[in-house]
Design an enzyme around this catalytic site. Structure first.
Site: not given
Ligand code: SAH
Length: 400
Positions: A304, A254-255, A284, A344, A216, A232
């Protein structure tokens, strides 16, 4: 104390200080240790190898507490481990109100994750959040909580052991207050000058992705004047960093509506101009393609995603998913644009991840250069004897 004797020549990994004993390496167990009980692990010839926590239900049948024959496992042991972990963090981790205080095997406490949201003049109230993911740390929970509150002086400890991995250890998922007061609906944690609301009870993991702190900070450093897309985005970690760094516009996807609501609260908490930020509650994968088709382009993109490969069987499907988002992500960049891309998934190593991203670039017919290899912060150490501990890997790429 009950002795676990290994099969002949199965002591090698322990002699290399790898901290796990698999069920199929065990010749005999003299007695019936309760799950979580401390056992002595011996080589086939009777040599002492380690003291370990027995786990009756898991294929990882024992996890090492100590390779030192003279070191008993008692309350003082946990106090020492926690104090050592805290001392390392105090020296090395800066500019943040949230640290990974204990990172399992790397801190000599297998199966334990602890994040510490530190009180400051503004927040007043500190909060420790734990995940107990193995029978050994579960059995020593009280001693560990006492060691944590003593070492940090923070009285509030909350448990987020709502993780499916506990089932492999014969443990039920559980959450709740372990010490002190109930956590507030959201607490505030400040990182690199950005204030984040964190919901430790209902958020992901312990509420915040502490592991992405350095990444970040990099986004903050490179965001000036750029159009940013954060896929995400969860509660807006990278989006807020980009806004702080002077991004012209930040589109975040985000979903999870709940995560996005907190993200928007974070914009207000920092006094940023809400007009610079757009939040899309959407998938996404589909949205990346739609943005591309509509001719949208960006200067900096963050990908991410959640763990696409929870285990080895999922690697092929996960690789296709990573390739998909990276391919569209690269195509969405303007010339000279930056891509911060992560995985991850522990089952996908750094080399494979780089191959996946490279093949996305070649399919897109884009010349991409790796500027930097990325990973978790120094509060997520990796034991050299335990490469399994590595999970977060990333690349910073720039296209021609
Ligand atoms: N980058 C963030 C952490 C990401 S965690 C940070 O630094 O805080 C992964 C995220 O992906 C979660 O919030 C989850 O709700 C979202 N997610 C999972 N599948 C998804 C999809 N198909 N489309 C959009 N978001 C999604």
């Amino acid at each position: 104390m009950i002795t676990v004797t290994l099969k002949s020549s199965k002591e090698k990994s322990l002699l290399r200080r790898h901290p796990w004993v698999y069920a199929n390496a065990i010749d005999r167990v003299d007695g019936e240790p309760a799950s979580g009980a401390t056992v002595i692990v011996r080589a086939h010839d009777g040599r002492f190898l380690a003291r370990a926590a027995y786990s009756a239900h898991s294929q990882i049948r024992a996890r090492v507490w100590s390779f030192d024959e003279a070191e008993p496992v008692d309350h003082a042991f946990f106090r020492r481990r926690v104090q050592r972990a805290l001392a390392h963090r105090q020296k090395m981790v800066q500019n943040t109100g949230a640290v990974r205080l204990i990172f399992g095997e790397a801190d000599g406490l297998p199966g334990l994750v602890v994040d510490y949201y530190i009180a400051d003049d503004e927040t007043q109230r500190g909060q420790i959040v734990c995940q107990f993911m193995a029978a050994g740390v579960e059995a020593w929970k009280e001693a560990i909580v006492a060691a944590l509150t003593d070492a940090t002086g923070c009285p509030n400890v909350y448990e987020r052991s709502d993780v499916s991995i506990r089932e492999k250890e014969g443990l039920e998922q559980t959450t709740g207050v372990l010490a002190g007061d109930e956590p507030p609906a959201t607490l505030i944690s400040t990182e690199n000058g950005v204030r984040y609301h964190v919901d430790v009870r209902n958020g992901h993991k312990t509420g915040f992705y502490v592991d992405q702190r350095d990444n970040r900070a990099l986004v903050q450093q490179f965001a000036q004047g750029r159009d940013v897309l954060n896929c995400f985005c969860y509660t807006g970690g990278f989006s807020l960093a980009a806004l702080k760094g002077g991004a012209q516009r930040v589109v975040s996807i985000d979903s999870s509506g709940e995560a996005l609501a907190l993200a928007q609260q974070n914009v207000t908490a920092n006094g940023f101009d809400a007009a610079r930020a757009t939040w899309l509650d959407a998938d996404a994968f589909k949205t990346l393609r739609r943005l591309y088709d509509e001719g949208e382009r960006f200067d900096l993109i963050v990908l991410d995603p959640p763990k696409f490969a929870p285990s080895r069987e999922h690697v092929d499907r996960a690789a296709r998913a990573y390739k998909d988002i990276n391919l569209t992500g690269l195509k969405l960049l303007r010339p000279g644009g930056l891509l911060f891309t992560y995985s991850c998934s522990g089952a996908i190593d750094a080399e494979l991840f780089q191959k996946i991203v490279s093949s996305a670039a070649s399919d897109a017919r884009i010349d991409a250069r790796i500027l930097k290899r990325l990973g978790a912060g120094v509060d997520h150490p990796l034991l050299t004897a335990f490469p399994e501990g590595e999970y977060l890997k990333g690349l910073l790429l720039q296209i021609a």
